[in-house]
Motif scaffolding. Structure first.
Motif, short mmCIF file in Angstrom:
data_model
loop_
_atom_site.label_atom_id
_atom_site.label_comp_id
_atom_site.label_asym_id
_atom_site.label_seq_id
_atom_site.Cartn_x
_atom_site.Cartn_y
_atom_site.Cartn_z
N MET A 1 20.50 21.49 39.85
CA MET A 1 21.39 20.55 39.16
C MET A 1 22.87 20.58 39.29
SD MET A 1 19.23 20.07 35.46
CE MET A 1 18.66 21.88 35.26
N LYS B 1 15.63 20.88 32.21
CA LYS B 1 16.64 19.99 32.24
C LYS B 1 16.71 19.49 30.92
CE LYS B 1 17.76 15.27 33.90
NZ LYS B 1 17.55 14.17 35.04
N ASP B 2 15.94 19.39 29.78
CA ASP B 2 16.28 19.00 28.50
C ASP B 2 16.83 20.13 27.88
OD1 ASP B 2 14.98 16.73 28.82
OD2 ASP B 2 13.12 17.15 27.92
N ASN C 1 20.68 20.03 28.90
CA ASN C 1 21.27 18.81 28.24
C ASN C 1 21.52 19.17 27.11
OD1 ASN C 1 21.86 16.95 30.27
ND2 ASN C 1 19.73 16.28 30.45
N LYS C 2 20.71 19.87 26.21
CA LYS C 2 20.80 19.97 24.87
C LYS C 2 21.86 21.02 24.53
CE LYS C 2 16.18 18.99 23.12
NZ LYS C 2 14.99 19.57 22.78
N LEU D 1 24.34 21.60 27.04
CA LEU D 1 25.82 21.06 27.20
C LEU D 1 26.40 20.02 25.91
CD1 LEU D 1 24.94 19.59 30.91
CD2 LEU D 1 26.45 21.42 30.19
N ARG D 2 25.41 19.57 25.44
CA ARG D 2 25.87 18.76 24.34
C ARG D 2 26.30 19.61 23.03
NH1 ARG D 2 21.44 15.29 25.82
NH2 ARG D 2 20.03 16.42 24.00
N ARG E 1 30.21 15.69 25.12
CA ARG E 1 29.73 15.04 26.31
C ARG E 1 30.64 15.25 27.20
NH1 ARG E 1 25.61 11.80 26.04
NH2 ARG E 1 26.54 10.36 27.81
N ARG F 1 28.94 16.98 31.77
CA ARG F 1 27.67 16.61 31.83
C ARG F 1 27.06 16.73 33.22
NH1 ARG F 1 28.70 10.22 30.35
NH2 ARG F 1 30.54 10.65 31.49
N LEU F 2 25.65 16.42 33.51
CA LEU F 2 24.87 16.49 34.52
C LEU F 2 25.18 15.31 35.60
CD1 LEU F 2 21.48 18.01 33.66
CD2 LEU F 2 23.67 19.04 34.70
N THR G 1 22.95 13.46 37.20
CA THR G 1 21.53 13.11 37.39
C THR G 1 20.98 12.83 38.84
OG1 THR G 1 21.92 10.81 36.42
CG2 THR G 1 21.33 12.57 34.94
N THR H 1 19.96 15.99 40.75
CA THR H 1 18.91 16.82 40.33
C THR H 1 17.75 16.75 41.31
OG1 THR H 1 19.35 16.51 38.02
CG2 THR H 1 17.34 17.26 38.45
#
Length: 311
Positions: free
Chosen positions: A98, A201-202, A205-206, A208-209, A214, A217-218, A220, A223
């Protein structure tokens, strides 16, 4: 921790002068544009003036003492390189890569200070004012302060910002028998279990938040999942199916063709210094590459290429 007093002692400048100078620092950058790999877009490189670099160097010495660079972070660390980053994943069957979107420009003074607070490194308002000006730049007069690609302090600051994120992700991966490394904005996960990377990935993302809202961010579009049935590359290094590292056939063929030209008394497409650097890079990844060139073309030819570095 009093950053201003420490830099004042190091530089011989008064605190008042340092604060005044820091206000001008975000505009003391020379800007370049270079093409991004495999893209028509341009990467913005902003290099600070000599005076700004000098003071950034003084701050780097202080921040290194905080010991806030995680072991999973492989970029910008003395004695660590892309080979060691790739080696972590060499014997794994599956990899997931990623990439962060606009990594350095996403990092603002508030992000840096919030992560320092979590680490219990508390700065005064004057220190924050000084560091905001000294370590961050503005692309335009009315734009926000952000880390620049090109400042000597940006790599360390980015690793510090990511310290608790790296800690969280590494703990998650350890519990799930996943290997994790981060090389600047490149994240790599590997596992030998089928389906072992499905929830990564989930989780990222969690995290990072949670840590950054925000702001980071990735990307996407970058990936990538790969198994041993596919070509697997990590930071430009190929993972072979027998657990070894390679720079890939195409690059080696280009170098061999260039060395052949030298052996024939012709000039290669690149300079001899560049060719010496390429040979050294490949040799650092594949330990016998230089020896193979010597065996094929002779020590005199290979030494001629490396003698160019002394000129």
């Amino acid at each position: 921790m009093n950053i201003l007093n420490s830099v004042s002692k190091e530089s011989g400048l008064s605190v008042t002068d340092l604060l005044a100078f820091s206000k001008t620092c975000p505009h003391r950058y020379k800007v370049y544009f270079i093409a991004k790999r495999n893209s028509d877009a341009k990467r913005v490189i902003a290099q600070p003036s000599k005076e700004v670099k000098y003071l950034q160097g003084a701050v780097i010495k202080i921040f290194k003492s905080f010991d806030l660079v995680h072991e999973a972070a492989f970029a910008y660390k003395d004695g660590i390189n892309i080979k060691q980053n790739a080696q972590v994943h060499a014997n794994q069957k599956y990899i997931l890569k990623m990439d962060f979107k606009d990594f350095f420009p996403s990092i603002t003074p508030d992000l840096l200070f919030s992560q320092l607070n979590i680490a219990k490194v508390f700065l005064s308002e004057k220190d924050k004012e000084f560091l905001s000006g000294l370590l961050f730049w503005k692309r335009r007069r009315n734009s926000k302060l952000r880390l620049s690609i090109g400042a000597p302090s940006s790599p360390l600051m980015s690793n510090i910002v990511m310290y608790f994120f790296d800690s969280y992700i590494e703990s998650y991966c350890r519990l799930n028998r996943i290997r994790y490394t981060r090389y600047a904005d490149d994240l790599c996960f590997s596992s030998s279990m089928a389906g072992g990377l499905d929830s990564v990935k989930d989780t990222v993302n969690k995290a990072l938040r949670s840590f950054f809202g925000r702001k980071i961010r990735l990307n996407t579009a970058k990936t990538i999942f790969a198994s041993k049935a596919m070509n697997r590359h990590i930071t430009g290094i190929t993972l072979t199916n027998d657990g070894k590292l390679s720079v890939g056939r195409d690059r080696k063929r280009e170098i061999i063709a260039a060395v052949h030209k030298v052996s024939q008394g012709n000039s290669p497409d690149c300079s001899l210094k560049t060719l010496a650097g390429l040979i050294s890079y490949v040799h650092s990844v594949e330990g016998d590459f230089k020896d193979r060139l010597i065996k094929k073309y002779g020590e005199v030819i290979v030494q001629k290429i490396f003698d160019s570095l002394r000129e």
